[in-house]
Design an enzyme around this catalytic site. Structure first.
Site, PDB file in Angstrom:
ATOM      1  N   GLY A 179      27.309  -6.737  -5.595  1.00  0.00           N
ATOM      2  CA  GLY A 179      27.855  -6.748  -6.956  1.00  0.00           C
ATOM      3  C   GLY A 179      29.223  -7.367  -7.130  1.00  0.00           C
ATOM      4  O   GLY A 179      29.542  -7.887  -8.190  1.00  0.00           O
ATOM      5  N   GLU A 191      35.450  -3.785  -5.333  1.00  0.00           N
ATOM      6  CA  GLU A 191      34.158  -3.238  -5.780  1.00  0.00           C
ATOM      7  C   GLU A 191      33.853  -3.741  -7.188  1.00  0.00           C
ATOM      8  O   GLU A 191      34.762  -4.026  -7.965  1.00  0.00           O
ATOM      9  CB  GLU A 191      34.278  -1.709  -5.835  1.00  0.00           C
ATOM     10  CG  GLU A 191      33.339  -0.870  -5.051  1.00  0.00           C
ATOM     11  CD  GLU A 191      31.851  -1.142  -5.052  1.00  0.00           C
ATOM     12  OE1 GLU A 191      31.381  -2.230  -5.422  1.00  0.00           O
ATOM     13  OE2 GLU A 191      31.134  -0.217  -4.652  1.00  0.00           O
ATOM     14  N   ASP A 192      32.570  -3.828  -7.511  1.00  0.00           N
ATOM     15  CA  ASP A 192      32.212  -4.225  -8.872  1.00  0.00           C
ATOM     16  C   ASP A 192      32.476  -3.097  -9.859  1.00  0.00           C
ATOM     17  O   ASP A 192      33.071  -3.285 -10.904  1.00  0.00           O
ATOM     18  CB  ASP A 192      30.738  -4.685  -8.947  1.00  0.00           C
ATOM     19  CG  ASP A 192      29.748  -3.684  -8.354  1.00  0.00           C
ATOM     20  OD1 ASP A 192      30.168  -2.646  -7.800  1.00  0.00           O
ATOM     21  OD2 ASP A 192      28.527  -3.942  -8.445  1.00  0.00           O
ATOM     22  N   ASP A 235      31.336   4.323 -10.324  1.00  0.00           N
ATOM     23  CA  ASP A 235      30.583   5.138 -11.277  1.00  0.00           C
ATOM     24  C   ASP A 235      30.828   6.608 -10.898  1.00  0.00           C
ATOM     25  O   ASP A 235      31.843   7.187 -11.277  1.00  0.00           O
ATOM     26  CB  ASP A 235      29.120   4.697 -11.162  1.00  0.00           C
ATOM     27  CG  ASP A 235      28.183   5.399 -12.109  1.00  0.00           C
ATOM     28  OD1 ASP A 235      28.649   5.951 -13.109  1.00  0.00           O
ATOM     29  OD2 ASP A 235      26.963   5.391 -11.846  1.00  0.00           O
ATOM     30  N   LYS A 243      34.054   3.856 -14.511  1.00  0.00           N
ATOM     31  CA  LYS A 243      33.522   4.784 -15.526  1.00  0.00           C
ATOM     32  C   LYS A 243      34.107   6.161 -15.243  1.00  0.00           C
ATOM     33  O   LYS A 243      33.480   6.965 -14.555  1.00  0.00           O
ATOM     34  CB  LYS A 243      31.993   4.871 -15.413  1.00  0.00           C
ATOM     35  CG  LYS A 243      31.236   3.605 -15.716  1.00  0.00           C
ATOM     36  CD  LYS A 243      29.731   3.862 -15.547  1.00  0.00           C
ATOM     37  CE  LYS A 243      28.898   2.647 -15.807  1.00  0.00           C
ATOM     38  NZ  LYS A 243      27.459   2.869 -15.502  1.00  0.00           N
ATOM     39  N   PHE A 253      25.201   1.628 -19.076  1.00  0.00           N
ATOM     40  CA  PHE A 253      24.742   0.721 -18.024  1.00  0.00           C
ATOM     41  C   PHE A 253      25.072  -0.717 -18.400  1.00  0.00           C
ATOM     42  O   PHE A 253      24.744  -1.180 -19.490  1.00  0.00           O
ATOM     43  CB  PHE A 253      23.232   0.879 -17.796  1.00  0.00           C
ATOM     44  CG  PHE A 253      22.753   0.092 -16.615  1.00  0.00           C
ATOM     45  CD1 PHE A 253      22.965   0.552 -15.318  1.00  0.00           C
ATOM     46  CD2 PHE A 253      22.111  -1.132 -16.791  1.00  0.00           C
ATOM     47  CE1 PHE A 253      22.561  -0.194 -14.217  1.00  0.00           C
ATOM     48  CE2 PHE A 253      21.691  -1.877 -15.695  1.00  0.00           C
ATOM     49  CZ  PHE A 253      21.911  -1.406 -14.406  1.00  0.00           C
ATOM     50  N   VAL A 254      25.751  -1.419 -17.493  1.00  0.00           N
ATOM     51  CA  VAL A 254      26.195  -2.781 -17.777  1.00  0.00           C
ATOM     52  C   VAL A 254      25.642  -3.776 -16.754  1.00  0.00           C
ATOM     53  O   VAL A 254      25.338  -3.404 -15.612  1.00  0.00           O
ATOM     54  CB  VAL A 254      27.740  -2.866 -17.803  1.00  0.00           C
ATOM     55  CG1 VAL A 254      28.308  -2.097 -18.993  1.00  0.00           C
ATOM     56  CG2 VAL A 254      28.354  -2.378 -16.497  1.00  0.00           C
ATOM     57  N   ASP A 256      23.868  -6.406 -11.631  1.00  0.00           N
ATOM     58  CA  ASP A 256      22.463  -6.692 -11.914  1.00  0.00           C
ATOM     59  C   ASP A 256      21.713  -5.527 -12.528  1.00  0.00           C
ATOM     60  O   ASP A 256      22.138  -4.369 -12.448  1.00  0.00           O
ATOM     61  CB  ASP A 256      21.737  -7.053 -10.607  1.00  0.00           C
ATOM     62  CG  ASP A 256      21.525  -5.827  -9.719  1.00  0.00           C
ATOM     63  OD1 ASP A 256      22.508  -5.097  -9.465  1.00  0.00           O
ATOM     64  OD2 ASP A 256      20.371  -5.577  -9.312  1.00  0.00           O
ATOM     65  N   ARG A 271      22.922 -11.114 -12.764  1.00  0.00           N
ATOM     66  CA  ARG A 271      24.215 -11.297 -12.079  1.00  0.00           C
ATOM     67  C   ARG A 271      24.926 -12.555 -12.540  1.00  0.00           C
ATOM     68  O   ARG A 271      26.144 -12.653 -12.486  1.00  0.00           O
ATOM     69  CB  ARG A 271      24.013 -11.389 -10.556  1.00  0.00           C
ATOM     70  CG  ARG A 271      23.479 -10.120  -9.915  1.00  0.00           C
ATOM     71  CD  ARG A 271      23.636 -10.209  -8.398  1.00  0.00           C
ATOM     72  NE  ARG A 271      22.833  -9.221  -7.702  1.00  0.00           N
ATOM     73  CZ  ARG A 271      23.197  -7.970  -7.455  1.00  0.00           C
ATOM     74  NH1 ARG A 271      24.364  -7.535  -7.897  1.00  0.00           N
ATOM     75  NH2 ARG A 271      22.406  -7.152  -6.796  1.00  0.00           N
TER      76      ARG A 271
END
Ligand code: 5GP
Ligand code: MG
Length: 178
Positions: free
Chosen positions: A46, A100-101, A104, A132, A153-154, A160, A166
């Protein structure tokens, strides 16, 4: 609006806003790490676009490497165990910036961080594109955050939905009208 598999997504953060924010983060990181030759550790898959954009905006010496985290069920009550695949650099005495992407629940990094610390780096910080805060279960505090977002959710900018999305340039969120 874009459709990926069975779901519809709508633009959430535009590319121009993303670019501006990533540049600002890079400027901050560059100032904080001046003369320290940090090693950025991107977590695949990610983070690859965020890490690349962040890295190319650093104009002082810095290195980058990527790892994959594999999670498998532990036999103990601790639940999932996370292992790093592909970490070839010696990180002892290095200034490590994990990239990190999205954070969560925080479970992934919470489980992975002790393994990094075990190798005695000079310092460890976390840069995440998205966070988040409302979804957090484990106490993980990013040092650099692109955007705090609600618990939606993104996809896009490296993130992805079941392999797709992506390559979307804006960040999209799951639409309320499916
Ligand atoms: P955590 O362990 O912090 O709950 O999980 C973080 C990982 O979950 C991220 O690296 C990412 O792979 C995935 N994830 C969490 N939220 C989202 C989201 O909104 N969209 C996508 N595409 N992945 C997410
Ligand atoms: Mg991830």
């Amino acid at each position: 609006m874009v459709q990926l598999h069975d779901k519809r997504f709508e633009v959430f953060i535009e590319k121009a806003a993303i670019d501006e924010r990533v540049q600002a983060l890079a400027a901050q990181i560059q100032a904080d790490y001046r003369g320290m030759n940090p090693l950025l550790l991107g977590i695949l898959n990610g983070s690859f676009i965020f890490a690349a954009d962040l890295f190319r905006h650093l104009s002082t010496p810095a290195e980058i490497s990527f790892i994959k985290l594999a999670s498998y069920k532990g036999t103990t009550s601790t639940g999932n165990i996370i292992t790093a695949i592909g970490l070839e650099e010696n990180i002892a005495d290095r200034h490590i910036l994990i990239v990190e992407d999205i954070i969560d629940t925080g479970r992934t990094l919470h489980s992975f961080l002790p393994q990094v610390l075990q190798q005695q780096p000079a310092s460890v910080k976390i840069a995440c594109f998205l966070s988040k805060p409302d979804a957090r279960v484990c106490d993980v505090q990013p040092d650099y955050t692109g955007f705090d977002i609600p618990d939606v959710f993104v996809v896009g900018y490296g993130l992805d939905y079941d392999g797709q999305g992506r390559n979307l340039q804006h960040l999209y969120r799951l639409s309320d009208n499916q």
